[in-house]
Design an enzyme around this catalytic site. Structure first.
Site, PDB file in Angstrom:
ATOM      1  CE1 TYR A  95      -3.194  -2.611   8.797  1.00  0.00           C
ATOM      2  CE2 TYR A  95      -5.256  -3.265  10.296  1.00  0.00           C
ATOM      3  CZ  TYR A  95      -4.513  -2.680   9.224  1.00  0.00           C
ATOM      4  OH  TYR A  95      -5.267  -2.149   7.996  1.00  0.00           O
ATOM      5  CG  ASP A 116      -2.320  -0.829   5.310  1.00  0.00           C
ATOM      6  OD1 ASP A 116      -1.242  -1.344   5.125  1.00  0.00           O
ATOM      7  OD2 ASP A 116      -2.541   0.228   5.884  1.00  0.00           O
ATOM      8  CD  GLU A 154      -3.075   1.013   2.199  1.00  0.00           C
ATOM      9  OE1 GLU A 154      -3.455   1.845   2.779  1.00  0.00           O
ATOM     10  OE2 GLU A 154      -3.616  -0.180   2.496  1.00  0.00           O
TER      11      GLU A 154
END
Length: 838
Positions: free
Chosen positions: A327, A105, A9
């Site tokens: 994350y 992501d 990303e």
């Protein structure tokens, strides 16, 4: 030899993957080795567009061309990232690339970024999905060994596309319809709405309406001080027969609504003996759950004042750059059931840090066990809770350290036993009147040890230790007071409480377990809520005042309009929360995308039709009556949907001027003083923002007044009726307020001999008179907060007088090397040498 193309990303993630897999050669904007080609997007590269055959070139904002519901959407390259898109298309079409790996992501938006690129490229090459929970090299290599098949994330892709298209349909059609409605009588009054943004705004407006209508009620409390043999303790009168009253939410057991009753109890009990009974019960308090993004944003806002956007940015940096957190864009507050070994590895790594004493306690006590409150596969969606990784944090700045500390302490504390207390309730009866006293003594600090609590400091500060009593001997009512008080309106939302309300679809749910259960029907997702709040601020629907969020006049006007048009879909948090729930069902494969989009199209048509059907009609609402008389006839001025209108003559002023809506207080100032400002947020015909003063002319019209131009007056300005703010740093002449500026008296008029002036507003921040006076007297202001940089970032700085009398920024000195980010030195306001002209 065939190769696999990895698309991340962001460039930083691509670089991390290259380091983790190894043996890559760096080319221009991509990496390559014998097995892989590796590159990245830079966020979204494409945006939705109406196909050429269905888009109207002229009159887009007219009702005649609404609704816009194309049978399909095109994708247009975003201009500023077009070069990166061309590179990726070229790599995708390379003949030696036979497989694509989606390394964007691991969530809805990451999936959307990748899908749009693939769709634009028109490729049919097979796809694999990299699902990263952590950015450590070990975690990256392990994720590559467990690549997902494309079919496993197909429903996530459908949910992502549905979210994008539904937001476009509602946002574009709703905005064009509301703008067309507001522009019926001339001008162009852009009125933005959004599928999630507008119901969120409705929550704030409804709270503000309650606050404005709130009428305080007087009540009294009776506080007594009782004496024992050698000690004193306090008690508060209460009604033993009290039960919650649904019709009177302000009722409490200790509140008395009749002062006469309160005074009578005081007189009856003064100096009388009291009989004491008490009961002690053990109580436990468990550690709150691990953090998901929303709960982390709430805590960071409550403790440090961080905005939701700031917290998300910090968490993303700690994940991507420093690799010390997992994350962050997660809605889960639990860990996988097979994660016990990983947790122990992380605890071993923390053993070498400042958290070592707590990590060792957890490991030595064998507290990491399969506990459904912590390890629970049923409570995990795409990602698990935010926890630290096994990497030691290095070179974190002060605010990164604060957020890392918040996550790490929660991670450690969750494994500790519950905190244990002995809660004592003492009832003292005087002449039959009960007084309650509560004490809490910590028996075992448990998880609170991680936060610095202990038996010693808790019982000497937070804990209330009641003095011992002799059960056979009465106490004396030494002092008794009747305390007058008033009920208070509900508090305004701050970002912490608004995030909680968004999570609960408009309901402020305090219990975190219940809130987690409701979050599936919340407004937006943890990953989007920060952007929703920032969007409301940037569109001037909200203002940040301190830590509070205040809806503006523009916000009230929009919600009034939507209520008048009877469009509950755009103002009901429950309805919007249900849409979010349906998107989650698409992700889980429980709902067809086509069914969801059909409902969204119906909703869009209804929004447009309601606006069309109300053309020319008056929009009723709860409008204000101005506190100042009409300047023309002295009559009463009422606010209407579009104007401030005198009820006795033809005097009226529009509420919107150059795209900016006036607050009631601003209009009252303009009418009573003939001038108001400087005000921000006006927009020119070219779309540029500008600031201005507004003057009321002799013919009762509003006129822009800029002032401060070097040659605007032929003669010198008369400042004789104004107090000087100080001496000019260039020529020592007096400095005065003039138009949008603070200016030297010799800097205006044709014959000006000085050029010193500084704006009343600098980078979206109003500069107070007091600060200019201090600047001119001492050469430096106080530390001023809430400047907004050209990139939209808030910052704090001093204003100082620099060389040749120029006004410059001077920034706080950060912690020097060798000092911890939380050391006292980092909190001082010592100026650095880093300056920038203001």
């Amino acid at each position: 030899m065939s190769k696999k193309l990895i698309i991340a990303e962001k460039p930083s993630v691509a670089a991390d993957i290259a380091r983790a897999l190894g043996n890559f050669t760096k080319e221009t904007d991509y990496f390559e080795n014998d097995e892989y080609v590796l590159s990245s997007a830079v966020g979204h590269l494409l945006e939705l567009a109406v196909p050429e055959d269905y888009e109207v070139k002229r009159g887009k904002w007219s009702f005649d061309h609404l609704p816009v519901i194309p049978p399909y959407f095109d994708l247009n390259p975003i201009e500023k990232t077009a070069t990166r898109l061309k590179l990726l298309i070229k790599l995708i079409k390379r003949k030696d690339v036979d497989t694509l790996i989606n390394a964007c992501d691991a969530g809805r938006e990451g999936e959307l970024i990748f899908r749009y690129i693939i769709r634009h490229a028109g490729t049919k090459k097979p796809i694999k999905r990299l699902w990263l929970q952590s950015m450590t090299p070990t975690a990256i290599r392990e994720a590559f060994s467990k690549l997902l098949d494309d079919s496993e994330v197909q429903s996530l892709a459908e949910a992502a596309t549905s979210r994008s298209e539904s937001d476009w349909l509602v946002g574009i059609n709703g905005t064009r319809a509301m703008t067309a409605f507001n522009s019926q009588e001339g001008g162009f009054h852009k009125t933005t709405v959004g599928r999630v943004q507008t119901p969120t705004l409705a929550i704030l407006v409804e709270r503000e309406e309650v606050i404005k209508k709130f009428v305080p009620k007087d009540y009294w409390e009776i506080h007594a001080t009782f004496s024992t043999d050698n000690n004193h303790y306090k008690g508060k009168w209460f009604d033993e027969k009290f039960s919650k009253d649904k019709e009177n939410s302000e009722a409490r057991a200790e509140r008395i609504w009749d002062q006469g009753k309160a005074d009578a109890i005081k007189i009856r009990c003064q100096s009388k003996p009291g009989i004491v009974s008490e009961e002690s019960k053990p109580a436990k308090e468990t550690c709150p759950l691990l953090y998901d993004l929303t709960s982390l944003q709430r805590d960071a806002n409550s403790r440090f004042g961080f905005s939701a956007k700031t917290t998300l940015g910090l968490a993303q940096t700690l994940y991507e750059k420093h690799k010390v957190l997992t994350y962050p864009r997660t809605d889960s507050r639990a860990l996988p059931e097979d994660y016990i070994a990983t947790v122990k590895d992380t605890l071993h790594s923390l053993d070498k840090t400042q958290y070592g004493v707590f990590a060792r306690q957890v490991l030595d006590s064998d507290w990491v066990k399969l506990n459904k409150r912590i390890f629970n596969n049923t409570k995990i969606s795409d990602h698990f809770a935010i926890i630290p990784t096994s990497l030691e944090p290095k070179k974190l700045n002060e605010i990164e350290t604060k957020l890392y500390d918040l996550v790490t302490k929660r991670f450690l504390a969750i494994f500790y036993p519950a905190a244990e207390f002995l809660v004592t309730t003492r009832i003292t009866r005087v002449e039959g009147e009960p007084f309650k006293t509560e004490g809490r003594i910590m028996i075992n600090a448990g998880w609170q040890t991680v936060y610095g609590k202990s038996l010693i400091n808790d019982n000497s500060s937070d804990g209330i230790v009641l003095p011992a009593i002799n059960a056979d001997k009465p106490v004396i009512t030494e002092e008794i007071k009747v305390i007058p008080n008033q009920t208070r309106p509900p508090a305004r939302f701050n970002e912490s409480t608004l995030l909680s309300a968004m999570e609960g679809a408009g309901k402020l749910v305090e219990d975190e377990e219940l809130r987690a259960a409701m979050s599936a029907k919340g407004l937006g997702t943890p990953a989007t809520r920060a952007a929703i709040i920032e969007g409301l601020v940037s569109e001037n629907y909200l203002q940040r005042i301190g830590r509070e969020l205040h809806p503006t006049a523009k916000a009230f006007s929009l919600i009034t309009l939507l209520r008048g048009l009877k469009i509950p879909e755009l103002i009901s948090p429950e309805l919007t929360g249900d849409w979010e729930f349906k998107l989650r069902q698409i992700e889980q494969g429980k709902l067809k995308r086509e069914m969801f989009m059909t409902k969204i199209a119906e909703m869009t048509k209804h929004i447009v039709e309601q606006a069309k059907n109300h053309r020319g009609k008056t929009i009723s609402g709860d409008f204000a009556i101005l506190k100042v008389p009409c300047p023309k006839c002295g009559g009463v001025i009422h606010e209407t949907y579009k104007k401030f209108q005198c009820q006795q003559c033809d005097f009226a002023l529009w509420k919107i001027l150059a795209g900016r809506q006036f607050e009631v207080g601003e209009m009252e100032t303009l009418i009573s003083q003939g001038e108001v400002g400087p005000l921000q947020g006006f927009r020119s015909k070219m779309g540029r923002l500008f600031n201005a003063n507004i003057k009321l002319t002799d013919t009762f019209e509003m006129k822009f007044e800029f002032g401060g131009n070097d040659t605007e007056e032929a003669d010198a300005i008369d400042f004789s009726n104004q107090p000087s703010l100080g001496r000019c740093p260039k020529c020592s002449s007096p400095v005065y307020e003039h138009g949008l500026y603070y200016v030297c008296e010799k800097a205006v008029g044709v014959t000006h001999t000085c050029n010193f002036k500084t704006g009343k507003i600098i980078l979206n921040r109003s500069i107070e008179h007091e600060q200019i006076t201090k600047l001119l007297q001492t050469g430096k202001t106080d530390l001023l907060t809430k400047f907004i940089s050209k990139k939209g970032r808030p910052f704090s700085a001093y204003l100082v007088i620099g060389k040749e009398g120029k006004i410059e920024f001077e920034f706080e000195q950060k912690a020097s090397k060798g000092k911890t980010a939380n050391s006292d030195e980092s909190k001082t306001s010592l100026p650095s040498s880093k300056k920038k002209e203001a």
